[in-house]
Write an enzyme that holds these catalytic residues in place. Sequence first.
Site, PDB file in Angstrom:
ATOM      1  NE  ARG A 183     -61.970  14.418   0.781  1.00 34.51           N
ATOM      2  CZ  ARG A 183     -63.190  13.915   0.756  1.00 34.51           C
ATOM      3  NH1 ARG A 183     -63.748  13.573  -0.412  1.00 34.51           N
ATOM      4  NH2 ARG A 183     -63.882  13.733   1.872  1.00 34.51           N
TER       5      ARG A 183
ATOM      6  CE  LYS B   8     -66.928  14.047  -4.896  1.00 39.31           C
ATOM      7  NZ  LYS B   8     -66.424  15.413  -4.773  1.00 39.31           N
TER       8      LYS B   8
END
Length: 293
Positions: A280, A244
């Site tokens: 995840r 991210k």
Amino acid sequence: MVKPKMNISGAKKFENLCNENKTIWMGILNITPDSFSDGGKFNSKYLALKRALELINSGALILDIGGVSTKPYSEKLNSHSEFERVYEIIKFLKNKIPQNILISIDSSSPYVTDLLAKENLIDIINDQFSARIEENIKIKNEFMFVNNAHIASEYQLGYIIMHMQGTPENMQLKPSYENCGNDVILFLKDRLQFAENLGVKYIVLDPGIGFGKTVENNLELISAEFINKLSSLKRPILIGLSRKWFLGQLYPELIEPHTRDKVTKQYEFNCISYGAKIIRSHVMPSEIELNTR
């Protein structure tokens, strides 16, 4: 006389999986042209199957399949188009992957989740909007406005609720909190109660790393102190920080998302040590080891 096998609900499968494993790796499989790190790579049956088997063989116990990007500033895709992207691929994968692997649909659309659930193609709904989106669909021969908690309850599916401030279109414009950690916990507690009141049987909590958060907010939400506080809700915690933006801010030399895999793993293993149950991620730990030999 051999008794016939009972069909186990997605919620029960999810619960059993969490009870039987200290850590669960959820592999990301984006069926999208525009996801931030791998858009367009897996949006055909055979490319998706190849990647699914790579994830599974490397340790993924859940495949999280998404047909719409929710990266910052992305535009909403209509539900019909989202369903068309994922349906044939999920149906194809369902018959090709081991039966013990759970399929999660990364979708906030009750239209999409209902159609997939009707054909027994999914075990889990991963809902980034936490049942705050309603659509008018046909349930038991009657049209009504429903959300994903209704769908999870109706089909007895596992359910993941996530915190997001704003929407993907605007969430990163000016994220602001009085107290980020407390705000996230209060939100998740409220949505947890909402879903349980609708009859959802098994729920996992996701603080929503990167969804309407500053770098400092994200670091707070993956800290030992926060994960310990969130554990007070007594539900499994999912962390999704893979590749991210905030990692790119912390490590400016890692410009491309896929170059953040090693540092991703460092933060993921920290979260596991603090009490996170589900991670995840775009790649599994053994894939990093193989790629660095």
